[in-house]
Enzyme design. Structure first.
Site, PDB file in Angstrom:
ATOM      1  CG  ASN A  42      -1.445   1.574   1.349  1.00 39.48           C
ATOM      2  OD1 ASN A  42      -2.606   1.395   0.990  1.00 39.48           O
ATOM      3  ND2 ASN A  42      -0.839   2.203   2.265  1.00 39.48           N
ATOM      4  CE1 TYR A  80       0.193   8.176  -6.919  1.00 34.21           C
ATOM      5  CE2 TYR A  80      -1.742   8.479  -8.597  1.00 34.21           C
ATOM      6  CZ  TYR A  80      -0.777   7.907  -7.288  1.00 34.21           C
ATOM      7  OH  TYR A  80      -1.398   7.679  -6.044  1.00 34.21           O
ATOM      8  CE  LYS A 122       0.314   4.530  -7.140  1.00 34.74           C
ATOM      9  NZ  LYS A 122       0.130   3.859  -5.351  1.00 34.74           N
TER      10      LYS A 122
HETATM   11  N1  LIG Z   1      -5.157   9.341  -1.186  1.00 37.05           N
HETATM   12  C1  LIG Z   1      -6.025   9.526  -2.884  1.00 37.05           C
HETATM   13  O1  LIG Z   1      -5.823   9.990  -3.141  1.00 37.05           O
HETATM   14  C2  LIG Z   1      -5.042   8.245  -3.145  1.00 37.05           C
HETATM   15  C3  LIG Z   1      -5.660   7.609  -4.868  1.00 37.05           C
HETATM   16  C4  LIG Z   1      -5.473   6.611  -5.291  1.00 37.05           C
HETATM   17  C5  LIG Z   1      -4.519   6.007  -4.908  1.00 37.05           C
HETATM   18  N2  LIG Z   1      -3.631   5.816  -3.256  1.00 37.05           N
HETATM   19  C6  LIG Z   1      -2.081   5.736  -3.330  1.00 37.05           C
HETATM   20  O2  LIG Z   1      -2.835   4.772  -1.774  1.00 37.05           O
HETATM   21  C7  LIG Z   1      -2.096   4.310  -1.669  1.00 37.05           C
HETATM   22  C8  LIG Z   1      -1.776   5.347   0.472  1.00 37.05           C
HETATM   23  O3  LIG Z   1      -2.021   6.354  -0.228  1.00 37.05           O
HETATM   24  P1  LIG Z   1      -2.712   7.576   0.795  1.00 37.05           P
HETATM   25  O4  LIG Z   1      -3.517   8.652   0.874  1.00 37.05           O
HETATM   26  O5  LIG Z   1      -2.947   6.862   1.786  1.00 37.05           O
HETATM   27  O6  LIG Z   1      -1.136   8.290   1.274  1.00 37.05           O
HETATM   28  P2  LIG Z   1      -1.133   8.666   3.032  1.00 37.05           P
HETATM   29  O7  LIG Z   1       0.056   9.890   2.341  1.00 37.05           O
HETATM   30  O8  LIG Z   1      -2.084   9.204   3.351  1.00 37.05           O
HETATM   31  O9  LIG Z   1       0.146   7.406   2.820  1.00 37.05           O
HETATM   32  C9  LIG Z   1       0.940   6.729   2.080  1.00 37.05           C
HETATM   33  C10 LIG Z   1       2.132   6.572   3.338  1.00 37.05           C
HETATM   34  O10 LIG Z   1       2.767   6.098   3.088  1.00 37.05           O
HETATM   35  C11 LIG Z   1       3.875   5.601   3.598  1.00 37.05           C
HETATM   36  N3  LIG Z   1       5.013   5.510   2.904  1.00 37.05           N
HETATM   37  C12 LIG Z   1       5.945   6.190   2.407  1.00 37.05           C
HETATM   38  N4  LIG Z   1       6.788   5.489   1.856  1.00 37.05           N
HETATM   39  C13 LIG Z   1       7.108   4.633   2.525  1.00 37.05           C
HETATM   40  C14 LIG Z   1       7.988   3.583   2.352  1.00 37.05           C
HETATM   41  N5  LIG Z   1       8.677   3.361   1.487  1.00 37.05           N
HETATM   42  N6  LIG Z   1       8.354   2.612   3.237  1.00 37.05           N
HETATM   43  C15 LIG Z   1       7.095   2.349   4.152  1.00 37.05           C
HETATM   44  N7  LIG Z   1       6.355   3.335   4.408  1.00 37.05           N
HETATM   45  C16 LIG Z   1       6.015   4.263   3.045  1.00 37.05           C
HETATM   46  C17 LIG Z   1       4.054   7.268   4.611  1.00 37.05           C
HETATM   47  O11 LIG Z   1       4.786   7.633   5.317  1.00 37.05           O
HETATM   48  C18 LIG Z   1       2.712   7.463   4.722  1.00 37.05           C
HETATM   49  O12 LIG Z   1       2.334   7.147   6.505  1.00 37.05           O
HETATM   50  C19 LIG Z   1      -0.896   4.733  -1.875  1.00 37.05           C
HETATM   51  O13 LIG Z   1       0.320   3.682  -2.730  1.00 37.05           O
HETATM   52  C20 LIG Z   1      -1.243   6.042  -3.422  1.00 37.05           C
HETATM   53  O14 LIG Z   1      -0.486   6.296  -4.050  1.00 37.05           O
HETATM   54  C21 LIG Z   1      -4.394   7.162  -2.350  1.00 37.05           C
END
Ligand SMILES: NC(=O)c1ccc[n+]([C@@H]2O[C@H](COP(=O)([O-])OP(=O)(O)OC[C@H]3O[C@@H](n4cnc5c(N)ncnc54)[C@H](O)[C@@H]3O)[C@@H](O)[C@H]2O)c1
Length: 253
Positions: free
Chosen positions: A80, A144, A148
């Protein structure tokens, strides 16, 4: 849920946002959960809240430690952790490299570490938090969007290669989700993602529905299915529509 009760689950990037919501839901369903995050304090806070185990560090490097913490078996691995690397072809090499490393290679490395055991016992579940940007493409965010797409391709490849050997794969592809990451997407996010943004808990609900229905592609925003079809059916028309969005974004400054 029976498939999850008592299971050993790892969620990377679970110190907040979608990862924390997944960890909470797995714990609520009776799983034993390893909470990973680069930010050790946030990982510990979530782990303490749900009675899980914090394993801080880079998602690429924690599989062995997480497996030990779960008594030798990872039943479910949620890749994730992700980075929202924006920018164009001119983004710095380091930005592209970090996006590849976290958004794609962390998944590859985890699968490499997990597959031998999963194939031996004929069972394992790999959950990839991709993004709708892995099916469509996000304006203003080349690293990104490209990485992705890579994460989606890798999840697809895992699924088609190992499904007859008991390995289940799910690719979660949401649009906007109200997390810190969404806040970092600036005016492009305001235009494209925020109007239809959902809560992290909604993503966990969609995953569990998908697990129940044994589906690979998890779309917390159901409308993404239509956009994905439209892209495949008529790429030029789809690109023209996306370019209208790009121009709207440029005009908004
Ligand atoms: N928020 C959105 O709109 C959205 C939409 C589609 C996909 N996503 C995807 O969902 C996933 C989670 O994102 P989110 O929105 O919860 O973001 P977020 O920034 O709230 O959380 C991401 C977490 O990942 C941690 N992180 C980053 N790099 C890391 C690493 N190398 N090892 C371990 N931890 C690491 C960060 O410290 C953070 O706590 C991501 O892959 C993101 O691309 C998010």
């Amino acid at each position: 849920m029976e498939a999850v009760q008592g299971a050993g689950v790892v969620v990377t990037g679970a110190g907040g946002g979608i990862g924390a919501a997944l960890a909470r839901r797995f714990a609520a369903e009776g799983a034993r959960v390893v909470v990973n995050d680069l930010d050790a304090d946030r990982a510990k806070t979530v782990a303490d809240e749900i009675g899980g185990i914090a394993v801080p560090g880079d998602a690429s490097e924690i599989v062995a430690e997480a497996r030990d913490a779960l008594g030798g078996t990872v039943d479910v691995y949620c890749a994730n952790a992700g980075v929202a690397s924006g920018g164009s072809e001119a983004a710095a090499e380091a930005v592209w490299a970090l996006a590849w490393d976290v958004n794609v290679m962390a998944h590859v490395r985890a699968a490499h570490a997990l597959l031998p055991h999963w194939l031996e016992r004929g069972r394992g579940r790999f959950v990839s938090t991709v993004s709708a940007a892995g099916l469509l493409t996000m304006i203003g965010a080349a690293p990104y969007s490209v990485t992705k797409h890579g994460a989606y391709a890798f999840a697809e490849w895992l699924s088609l290669t190992y499904r007859h050997r008991g390995v289940k794969v799910h690719a979660i592809c949401p649009q906007g989700v109200r997390t810190d990451m969404l806040e970092s997407t600036g005016t492009a996010g305001d235009l494209v993602l925020k109007p239809t943004a959902i809560e992290p808990k909604d993503v966990a609900d969609a995953l569990f529905k998908g697990i129940e229905e044994d589906r690979f592609l998890i779309l917390p925003h159901p409308e993404v299915s239509g956009y994905y079809e439209a892209r495949a059916a008529d790429p030029d028309r789809w690109l023209a529509n996306m370019n209208h969005l790009q121009q709207k974004w440029e005009a908004a400054g």
